[in-house]
Design a protein around this motif. Sequence first.
Motif, PDB file in Angstrom:
ATOM      1  N   MET A   1      50.415  37.170  51.082  1.00  0.00           N
ATOM      2  CA  MET A   1      49.492  35.943  51.551  1.00  0.00           C
ATOM      3  C   MET A   1      48.396  36.116  51.341  1.00  0.00           C
ATOM      4  N   LEU A   2      47.399  37.035  50.440  1.00  0.00           N
ATOM      5  CA  LEU A   2      46.356  36.955  49.867  1.00  0.00           C
ATOM      6  C   LEU A   2      46.547  37.236  48.416  1.00  0.00           C
ATOM      7  N   ARG A   3      47.478  37.302  48.308  1.00  0.00           N
ATOM      8  CA  ARG A   3      47.753  37.322  46.520  1.00  0.00           C
ATOM      9  C   ARG A   3      47.505  36.532  45.978  1.00  0.00           C
ATOM     10  N   THR A   4      46.499  36.432  44.539  1.00  0.00           N
ATOM     11  CA  THR A   4      46.390  35.280  43.599  1.00  0.00           C
ATOM     12  C   THR A   4      46.731  35.844  41.998  1.00  0.00           C
ATOM     13  N   SER A   5      46.661  34.973  41.097  1.00  0.00           N
ATOM     14  CA  SER A   5      46.694  35.118  39.788  1.00  0.00           C
ATOM     15  C   SER A   5      45.149  34.711  39.578  1.00  0.00           C
ATOM     16  N   LEU A   6      44.574  35.595  38.648  1.00  0.00           N
ATOM     17  CA  LEU A   6      43.434  35.521  37.669  1.00  0.00           C
ATOM     18  C   LEU A   6      43.618  35.794  36.256  1.00  0.00           C
ATOM     19  N   GLY A   7      43.549  34.850  35.449  1.00  0.00           N
ATOM     20  CA  GLY A   7      44.066  34.345  34.351  1.00  0.00           C
ATOM     21  C   GLY A   7      45.519  35.218  34.251  1.00  0.00           C
ATOM     22  N   PRO A   8      45.425  36.344  33.026  1.00  0.00           N
ATOM     23  CA  PRO A   8      46.868  37.568  32.793  1.00  0.00           C
ATOM     24  C   PRO A   8      47.422  38.015  34.068  1.00  0.00           C
ATOM     25  N   LEU A   9      45.976  38.201  35.146  1.00  0.00           N
ATOM     26  CA  LEU A   9      45.746  39.502  35.930  1.00  0.00           C
ATOM     27  C   LEU A   9      47.057  38.603  37.359  1.00  0.00           C
ATOM     28  N   LEU A  11      46.247  40.065  41.136  1.00  0.00           N
ATOM     29  CA  LEU A  11      45.300  40.790  42.517  1.00  0.00           C
ATOM     30  C   LEU A  11      46.562  40.437  43.633  1.00  0.00           C
ATOM     31  N   GLU A  12      46.507  41.637  43.927  1.00  0.00           N
ATOM     32  CA  GLU A  12      47.448  41.471  45.670  1.00  0.00           C
ATOM     33  C   GLU A  12      46.425  41.301  46.283  1.00  0.00           C
ATOM     34  N   SER A  13      44.857  41.053  46.769  1.00  0.00           N
ATOM     35  CA  SER A  13      44.171  40.315  47.188  1.00  0.00           C
ATOM     36  C   SER A  13      43.365  39.415  46.632  1.00  0.00           C
ATOM     37  N   CYS A  14      42.692  38.178  46.934  1.00  0.00           N
ATOM     38  CA  CYS A  14      42.152  38.085  46.181  1.00  0.00           C
ATOM     39  C   CYS A  14      40.256  38.105  46.121  1.00  0.00           C
ATOM     40  N   ILE A  15      40.275  38.822  47.111  1.00  0.00           N
ATOM     41  CA  ILE A  15      39.361  39.202  47.621  1.00  0.00           C
ATOM     42  C   ILE A  15      38.613  40.608  47.682  1.00  0.00           C
ATOM     43  N   TYR A  16      37.144  40.646  46.467  1.00  0.00           N
ATOM     44  CA  TYR A  16      37.244  42.265  45.783  1.00  0.00           C
ATOM     45  C   TYR A  16      35.118  42.215  45.494  1.00  0.00           C
ATOM     46  N   ASN A  17      35.188  43.205  45.001  1.00  0.00           N
ATOM     47  CA  ASN A  17      33.563  42.965  45.272  1.00  0.00           C
ATOM     48  C   ASN A  17      32.781  42.099  43.862  1.00  0.00           C
ATOM     49  N   ALA A  18      31.622  42.069  44.396  1.00  0.00           N
ATOM     50  CA  ALA A  18      30.745  41.361  42.691  1.00  0.00           C
ATOM     51  C   ALA A  18      30.251  43.224  42.283  1.00  0.00           C
ATOM     52  N   SER A  19      29.797  42.445  41.139  1.00  0.00           N
ATOM     53  CA  SER A  19      28.922  43.936  39.895  1.00  0.00           C
ATOM     54  C   SER A  19      27.958  43.548  41.422  1.00  0.00           C
ATOM     55  N   ALA A 271      39.734  33.393  43.700  1.00  0.00           N
ATOM     56  CA  ALA A 271      39.622  34.907  44.342  1.00  0.00           C
ATOM     57  C   ALA A 271      37.715  34.521  44.820  1.00  0.00           C
ATOM     58  N   VAL A 272      37.105  35.470  45.380  1.00  0.00           N
ATOM     59  CA  VAL A 272      36.093  35.876  45.830  1.00  0.00           C
ATOM     60  C   VAL A 272      35.611  37.300  45.649  1.00  0.00           C
ATOM     61  N   GLN A 273      33.928  37.405  45.536  1.00  0.00           N
ATOM     62  CA  GLN A 273      33.905  38.379  45.028  1.00  0.00           C
ATOM     63  C   GLN A 273      32.979  38.805  46.134  1.00  0.00           C
ATOM     64  N   ALA A 303      50.715  29.914  54.556  1.00  0.00           N
ATOM     65  CA  ALA A 303      51.275  31.538  55.064  1.00  0.00           C
ATOM     66  C   ALA A 303      50.432  32.058  53.480  1.00  0.00           C
ATOM     67  N   SER A 304      49.942  31.098  53.181  1.00  0.00           N
ATOM     68  CA  SER A 304      48.981  32.165  51.006  1.00  0.00           C
ATOM     69  C   SER A 304      47.675  31.682  51.111  1.00  0.00           C
ATOM     70  N   VAL A 305      47.043  32.013  50.565  1.00  0.00           N
ATOM     71  CA  VAL A 305      45.357  31.522  50.293  1.00  0.00           C
ATOM     72  C   VAL A 305      46.038  30.361  49.059  1.00  0.00           C
TER      73      VAL A 305
END
Length: 316
Positions: A1-9, A11-19, A271-273, A303-305
């Motif tokens: 449901m939250l899977r996303t493509s970022l460039g060549p990657l 991500l199993e979830s579009c949510i991750y941390n900011a630096s 995606a979001v940080q 059904a999906s982001v």
Amino acid sequence: MLRTSLGPLTLESCIYNASGPRTGSVDALGKIAASAAGAVLAKSATVAEQSGNDLPRTWQADKVASLNSEGLPNKGIGYYLAPDAVAAAGTKPYLVSLSGHNLADNLAMLTEAVAVEGVAGIELNLACPNVIGHPIIAYDFDQLRDVLTAVQAHAGLRASDKLFGIKMPPYFDGPHFEKAAAIINEFDCVHFVASINTIGNALVIDTEAEMPAIRPKNGFGGLSGPAVKYTALANVKKMRELLSPRIAVVGVGGIESGEDVFNMLLCGATAVQIGTCHWIEGPKCFDRITAELEALLQRKGYASVNDVRGKLREWS
Ligand code: RRO
């Protein structure tokens, strides 16, 4: 449901941390990896370890805003590229952030980062507001073009299949959005733009002490947290409108709930940080916000982001 493509990657979830907060050590990176975060992004690095600005250098008003003038405390790029750091991300894409003192430093760190197999992606920070004596790179459009020209010409990056993107400061005026996006569109090495870094040079006053709340730069620091959410949304929306479709927008700024992520998606974020909320709540924020977003998507019948992205409706 939250899977996303970022460039060549993927991500199993579009949510991750900011630096930034809670990203400076192998231990902290491991805790992000153990959460529901879709990737693990390390603290902005310089060539050599540095301790950052004098204390106190942070201020927080829970649920309202935070201020920092950390001054890039970090353990040096070698630490974040070492096997321990890469391994801390486990099976999740491991991303590093580069924030050198000058272009030569950034290019040298880029050379090192592209050579490390376990590094899935690189974010070049063009937006740190807190290095004393250095302006924000992406507010100087000539410098922005010069940096991207040099990065694009970097043989190691060209030969690599890694994700590459840039962290941007907020813009506040139409012509600035247009100019920044037009420059970025010239460079096909850029897979994503992460908007926004903190709002630079804010000031918090301690009324009892009749002093600035933090010590560095006479109290001036980068503003973050819920107070900047609306500026971040506007930047994501504008960047999505102006950047070529091949460049993803990663939304960052004040996200503290699944609803905030949903709004970023509507504005076109891929995606979001999450920075300040991770700082205050710890890595369990990724689990909570993931569950909130999933519940919201379900309630609204998505059904999906991917079905939400860029779907912000307009007034007729
Ligand atoms: O370390 C910092 O002071 C810092 C950085 Br590198 C940045 O990009 N943004 C910010 O608010 N603080």
